[in-house]
Design an enzyme around this catalytic site. Structure first.
Site, short mmCIF file in Angstrom:
data_model
loop_
_atom_site.label_atom_id
_atom_site.label_comp_id
_atom_site.label_asym_id
_atom_site.label_seq_id
_atom_site.Cartn_x
_atom_site.Cartn_y
_atom_site.Cartn_z
N ASP A 242 39.23 44.06 37.69
CA ASP A 242 38.97 45.12 38.67
C ASP A 242 39.07 46.47 37.98
OD1 ASP A 242 38.84 46.77 40.93
OD2 ASP A 242 39.99 45.37 42.15
N ASP A 243 37.95 47.17 37.87
CA ASP A 243 37.92 48.53 37.28
C ASP A 243 38.18 48.55 35.78
OD1 ASP A 243 37.58 49.30 39.90
OD2 ASP A 243 39.36 50.57 40.01
N CYS A 276 33.83 48.58 44.01
CA CYS A 276 34.37 47.22 44.11
C CYS A 276 33.60 46.32 45.08
CB CYS A 276 35.84 47.27 44.52
SG CYS A 276 36.91 48.14 43.37
N ASP A 498 34.16 44.30 37.91
CA ASP A 498 33.32 44.69 39.04
C ASP A 498 32.68 46.05 38.84
OD1 ASP A 498 35.67 46.11 39.32
OD2 ASP A 498 36.02 45.56 41.41
N ASN A 499 33.29 46.91 38.04
CA ASN A 499 32.71 48.22 37.71
C ASN A 499 33.53 48.82 36.59
OD1 ASN A 499 34.11 48.68 40.75
ND2 ASN A 499 34.98 49.93 39.10
#
Length: 652
Positions: A242-243, A276, A498-499
């Site tokens: 995540d991130d 997200c 996710d990014n």
């Protein structure tokens, strides 16, 4: 008297000489004019029946009936006495010695009687020979998938006695890279070798068993058997952080050595919508956000706005896959929890957050976790992922989604065992960090003030805790791969996020903007049947491509429209056409910055904001996006081409 004598019957008593003959050799007794002969018996398998024939005759050649003949022999040769038949013949059966040799002898004896002199034959020579063997085995299963297990079961049998032969060494030859070690037969002559592993390359492989023979048995070979390794449904493990910034692997040796170094590193992998919830919806559907409709993390969007009826999980489950999501699903899941969406066999999902003081929906049942060391979220879901791999029916699909390195409050939370281990790290500051001149940027960037030292300190602390929180993720990856064991060779492993995340580039922090630090993601793919060594690939890949790629490898045609393309031909090194640009979008109506679309090619990035502002970056000479060329007339043709390309992508 003489007449009486003359008239007395004269008895003529002939001298009878008995001759004993056994077919084969002949001999004359030293004291009687007789001939003795024996029939040699050759090539008798050891311990098997041997029959000797012969006859007893007198000196006139007539057979003598009812006479007893006895025998002596060397070794364990043993024949019972026998009585001659009406023609003087006889036949006697015994057992050959239990060892192999040339030189066993048998001699026949006749003791004589009142009419016949005694006699004996010369010794006959016969030899015992080795037994032949029948060696055979089977491969189970004879047709299998790459790197799966198979076994060999076989028997070696005495071809004469039909009994299994115990304690014999059996060897094997096989097509490389298969190696089958020697084995020993059991008391029944059987042997088995289990837990053999098929190669990870498709093809036909031959295996042959052999027995080298010994003093009792001849050597023998089995017929050749074929193991067919063919394409089958692989397992899938997707690890989505995540991130995570695209190059934040300084604390992840397992990911680097066991995935990146043994797979493909896609260096131009971009998230079409770097936020997200929209990104995760795109992963599951293969659709751009403007098609799946999840445009924001917050209401009225988020998990409850997602149409979950046709997703990658649904497709895979319908085709026999066991599916599991362990970790983060989508922002706003807490609003629909503990619901288990369609397509999932196994479900362990955070309501919200994922470090401490969180709840998991565990297959529809809410479980709360507190703030003890063993409640640390990444470790908890690691254990569930390992259990799933151990128990799931094959083939399986696992989406493992730790919360790290997403910010906590305010920073990512580090596992207790890793606290303080990243204090000495320093981040690399690229030229876009705290960009000096933003006069050519859109208004929302222009209004960002240069970073103060206090801002820089916060970003540095954020960087260190982000890196340190990934240590537990790396340990989880190692545990997952260890649990997978040899099946790793028939499992596609995908590592992504996710990014991306901004840490001061262009004076910004966070995501959702369309600069490279925000849209670029790591994409590491390991799949040994197609990828034999480390590779770097610079083709333009988007997160819309993951669902169709996984579906394709599983033999599935998505039942609903997808925007992405399968890159299976790419990893198989097959020639195929590929895109020259990827769509970028930020459509968050709840955001604090303008919505925007963009197109990213290898050489350029072109952005259109809803404010009417535009950006163009020549990435060939400006990879850090410092110099907006939108007003440079030398780029007019390029701008026109990219404008049309973007318009076409928006219509997909």
């Amino acid at each position: 008297m003489l007449n009486k004598i003359k008239n007395f019957p004269v008895l003529l008593i002939p001298v009878v000489l008995c001759v004993f003959v056994v077919f084969g050799f002949s001999s004359v007794s030293a004291d009687t004019p007789t001939t003795l002969s024996l029939q040699p018996v050759n090539n008798v398998p050891w311990s098997q029946s041997v029959t000797i024939t012969g006859s007893l005759i007198n000196n006139t050649g007539s057979g003598l009936a009812g006479k007893q003949v006895t025998f002596t022999g060397t070794g364990s040769t043993s024949f019972l006495s026998v009585v001659t038949n009406s023609t003087g013949g006889f036949s006697v059966t015994g057992t050959a010695p239990s060892t192999v040799a040339n030189g066993w002898t048998v001699q026949a004896h006749f003791a004589g009687d009142s009419f016949c002199t005694s006699s004996e034959s010369n010794a006959i020579l016969y030899n015992t020979i080795k037994h032949k063997t029948n060696l055979g085995f089977s491969i189970t299963p004879a047709k299998t998938s790459p790197s799966s297990h198979f076994k060999i079961v076989g028997t070696i049998i005495d071809s004469i006695t039909k009994a299994g032969i115990s304690s014999q060494k059996i060897s094997f030859s096989a097509t490389s890279p298969i190696i089958v070690n020697k084995t020993t037969t059991n008391s029944s002559g059987k042997f088995a070798i289990t837990d053999l592993m098929a190669p990870n390359i498709f093809g036909n492989y031959t295996i042959q068993a052999s027995f080298s023979g010994n003093s009792s048995y001849e050597k023998s070979f089995s017929s050749k058997k074929t193991l067919t390794v063919s394409e089958s449904k692989p397992n899938f493990i997707v690890i989505m952080t995540d991130d995570q910034r695209w190059n934040d692997f300084v604390s992840m040796p397992s990911v680097k050595s066991r995935i990146a170094d043994q797979g493909i590193n896609f260096t131009n992998f971009f998230i079409s919508y770097p936020l997200c919830c929209p990104s995760r919806a795109t992963f599951l559907t293969g659709l751009y956000a403007h098609n799946h409709g999840v445009l924001s993390n917050s209401p009225p969007f988020g998990a409850k706005s997602f149409n979950d009826t046709s997703t990658l999980a649904v497709w895979l489950k319908q085709k026999g896959y066991t599916t599991s999501l362990i970790g983060k699903y989508m922002n706003g899941y807490d609003e629909i929890a503990p619901k288990v969406p369609p397509g999932w066999n196994d479900w362990h999902v955070f309501y919200f957050g994922g470090y401490y003081n969180y709840s998991l929906s565990e297959n529809g049942v809410k479980h709360y976790f507190g703030n003890k060391a063993d409640d640390y979220g990444t470790d908890v879901i690691k254990d569930r992922a390992m259990k799933f791999i151990k128990t799931a029916n094959r083939p399986f699909f696992l989406e493992f989604t730790p919360y790290a390195p997403h910010n906590g409050n305010p920073y990512p939370v580090v596992a207790p065992r890793h606290i303080g281990t990243c204090d000495n790290l320093t981040s690399t500051k690229e030229p876009s960090y705290n960009e000096t001149d933003v006069s050519d940027k859109p208004a929302f960037v222009k209004k960002q003030k240069p970073l103060r030292q206090s801002d820089a300190d916060v970003l540095d602390s954020d960087y260190k805790t982000r890196i340190c929180s990934l240590k537990a993720v790396d340990e989880a990856v190692a545990g997952i791969l260890d649990t997978l064991g040899p099946e790793i060779n028939n499992t596609m492993i995908i590592y992504m996020t996710d990014n991306g995340y901004m840490l001061g580039e262009h004076r910004l922090a966070g995501k959702i903007v369309l600069y490279d630090e925000s849209i670029r993601s790591p994409l590491l793919v390991r799949y040994p049947p197609f990828i034999s060594d480390h590779q770097v690939n610079d083709k333009l890949i988007s997160n819309i491509d993951l669902a169709p790629t996984i579906a394709s490898l599983a033999g599935i045609t998505p039942p609903t429209k997808v925007d992405g393309m399968s890159f299976v031909p790419m990893i198989k090194n097959e020639n195929s056409t590929w895109r020259d640009g990827v769509l970028l979008e930020n459509l968050d109506p709840n955001g604090t910055i303008p919505t925007m679309y963009g197109v990213r090619t290898i050489d350029f990035k072109y952005l259109e904001l809803d404010t009417g502002e535009k950006e163009l970056y020549d990435l060939r000479i400006d990879p850090y996006e410092l110099d907006n060329k939108i007003n440079d007339t030398t780029y007019t043709d390029i701008i026109n081409d990219l404008t049309m390309k973007l318009a076409a992508l928006k219509q997909e």
